[in-house]
Design a protein around this motif. Structure first.
Motif, PDB file in Angstrom:
ATOM      1  N   SER A   1      26.354 -30.318  72.272  1.00 32.06           N
ATOM      2  CA  SER A   1      25.419 -29.899  73.390  1.00 32.06           C
ATOM      3  C   SER A   1      25.041 -31.436  74.348  1.00 32.06           C
ATOM      4  O   SER A   1      25.024 -31.862  75.271  1.00 32.06           O
TER       5      SER A   1
ATOM      6  N   ALA B   1      12.977 -19.996  76.014  1.00 29.07           N
ATOM      7  CA  ALA B   1      14.762 -20.290  75.253  1.00 29.07           C
ATOM      8  C   ALA B   1      14.573 -19.872  73.915  1.00 29.07           C
ATOM      9  O   ALA B   1      13.049 -19.235  73.132  1.00 29.07           O
TER      10      ALA B   1
ATOM     11  N   TRP C   1      18.404 -23.024  70.040  1.00 28.38           N
ATOM     12  CA  TRP C   1      18.309 -24.538  70.393  1.00 28.38           C
ATOM     13  C   TRP C   1      18.975 -25.354  69.554  1.00 28.38           C
ATOM     14  O   TRP C   1      19.290 -26.188  69.397  1.00 28.38           O
TER      15      TRP C   1
ATOM     16  N   TRP D   1      21.722 -28.289  69.237  1.00 28.41           N
ATOM     17  CA  TRP D   1      21.451 -29.131  68.802  1.00 28.41           C
ATOM     18  C   TRP D   1      21.735 -29.742  67.370  1.00 28.41           C
ATOM     19  O   TRP D   1      20.750 -30.836  66.830  1.00 28.41           O
TER      20      TRP D   1
ATOM     21  N   SER E   1      19.416 -23.394  76.035  1.00 32.27           N
ATOM     22  CA  SER E   1      18.890 -23.437  75.335  1.00 32.27           C
ATOM     23  C   SER E   1      18.479 -22.017  74.885  1.00 32.27           C
ATOM     24  O   SER E   1      17.910 -21.263  74.093  1.00 32.27           O
TER      25      SER E   1
END
Length: 481
Positions: A57, A203, A208, A212, A294
């Motif tokens: 991402s 989201a 998420w 990440w 997200s």
């Protein structure tokens, strides 16, 4: 001569240079033309290919950020050139003044052969693909006619009908095309903004957080969801390949320079519309991708059906109704994008014909003060490219050639500062010489990496450019007869 007399003389000269075109495009219209021409189908699709190339991402957003910086830098640099030469033809004129008619012709020829017409075709094909969601009879998967390897689908026919319809609208004067562009672009901006806000509001924390984890690992994402590490050299090639999609999606911002002969107060409004338009689009593109990561795991972004990332995101946000909403949004977006591209591109061929380097009839304006013949030959060329039906192939050919000419044009700022130091510059390139030099360095790096690591992205476009060499000398020969 007093100041008011000098300004009047300059205004009269500009109107003569632009062939008595009507100055009816104001700053808001010009800004929306930049935005509308840039936002087509790319932002809804190409992130799938980008994530397959970079595998994380962080690098997905970095690719869009690098592209945005390049686009903004180029737009700010073009402001100086547009103030110096506020004439129809835009980038073609800048290249002619900085270099020579040959370089300008090669750009104009490339625009006609692949850059503008190829983009029109690619956006038209994308319009057809998403129309098929509502009307399955126009699907690209259906075959109406085949002969050997050639197959004709309803989607190809629909894209050609769209091009012909929008061309007809634009032959009736710049006012109608401008109004259509303003309405459609406003609608697409509101729709995109709504989608982004809804996505960020909905989201998913687990998605998420997962996206990440190892967000800055540059790696290839394979179809089965596993990753493959790159060597250093291959990693650079992967970034360049990923940027093909983002650069294509961010292209056509310079279309507003083509219609300089129809813009009110062009010395001020072209440069300002370039900055405002590219800034708006850059922010929207980055936020759209933040929204994607997200609500969708990376593997779902990479494997979205037919790369329709926005459709997958809309389904995650709105449920089953989301597919219809996003399909309609993309139809509106591609419709408006093609209108802007069709409106602007013909002005370049018109200016080339004024120089005796294109079909003679292309230099004529119809009773609505628009280059009708130029519009129709552009429509024919784009329709021929539509028959290929290959969105990806057109995209690959365009990006390399586009950036080469952007680099040459921005290098022209340095050349003209030395060659024409006394020429009036109502606006000077922001950050000169650092930012223009930065763009040249980034552009050359992108093109060099494609040549080395993705030659299939480069040679078709280069061949098309080189075909322009004999055509130029043929045109010059006929001009001197």
């Amino acid at each position: 001569m007093d100041k008011s007399s000098a300004e009047y003389a300059t205004s009269q000269k500009e109107m003569t240079d632009s062939g008595s075109m009507k100055r009816e495009v104001k700053l808001v219209d010009a800004t929306l033309l930049v935005v509308g021409s840039m936002i087509g189908s790319g932002i809804f699709i190409v992130s799938a290919d980008i994530i397959r190339n970079v595998g994380s991402s962080g690098w997905l957003l970095m690719v869009w950020l690098i592209t945005g910086i390049m686009t903004l830098t180029a737009a700010l640099s073009y402001g100086e050139l547009s103030g110096m030469y506020p004439k129809a033809g835009g980038q073609y004129v800048y290249l002619k003044e900085a270099y020579n008619p040959l370089i300008a012709f090669l750009y104009g020829w490339s625009l006609f052969a692949v850059i503008q017409t190829g983009t029109i075709a690619a956006v038209g094909v994308a319009f057809s693909k998403f129309t098929a969601y509502f009307i399955p009879q126009v699907s690209e998967d259906l075959v109406l006619f085949s002969a050997g390897s050639f197959k004709l689908s309803p989607a190809q026919l629909l894209s050609i009908v769209l091009i012909i319809f929008l061309t007809y609208i634009n032959t009736k004067g710049v006012k109608g095309g401008k109004l259509l562009q303003t309405v459609i672009t406003t609608a697409k901006l509101l729709s995109l903004f709504g989608l982004i806000v809804a996505g960020l509001f909905m989201a998913k924390a687990d998605v998420w957080d997962a996206n990440w984890t190892n967000a800055w690992s540059l790696q290839k994402l394979l179809p089965d969801g596993s990753f493959e590490s790159y060597t250093m050299a291959a990693a650079l090639g992967a970034i360049a390949a990923a940027m093909v999609g983002s650069i294509f999606s961010s292209d056509a911002w310079n279309s507003v320079t083509f219609i300089a002969g129809e813009i009110v107060n062009p010395k001020r409004n072209i440069g300002l519309s370039l900055f405002l338009g590219t800034m708006i689009v850059t922010v929207i593109y980055i936020m759209a991708n933040v929204m994607y990561v997200s609500v969708l795991p990376m593997t779902e972004i990479a494997t979205a059906e037919k790369d329709r990332v926005a459709v997958a995101a809309a389904q995650a946000i709105f449920g089953p109704i989301g597919t219809g909403l996003i399909a309609f949004m993309i139809m509106v977006s591609t419709f408006g994008c093609n209108n802007g591209l069709i409106l602007a591109g013909a002005r370049v061929y018109y200016t080339m014909a004024k120089d005796g380097l294109f079909f003679k009839r292309t230099a004529d304006l119809n009773r609505h003060a628009v280059p009708e013949f130029a519009l129709w030959i552009q429509a024919i060329m784009a329709s021929v490219l539509c028959l290929s039906g290959r969105y990806g192939d057109l995209l690959d050919m365009i990006s390399f050639v586009v950036v080469i000419f952007y680099v040459l044009t921005i290098a022209g700022i340095f050349i003209l500062r030395a060659k024409r130091p006394d020429l009036e510059r109502p606006y000077k390139a922001f950050g000169y010489p650092f930012l223009p030099a930065l763009y040249i360095l980034m552009g050359l790096s992108f093109c060099g990496l494609l040549i080395v690591y993705k030659p299939n992205f480069t040679w078709p476009g280069l061949i098309i450019v080189l075909i322009g060499l004999p055509l130029y000398y043929l045109s010059k020969g006929r001009k001197t007869e």
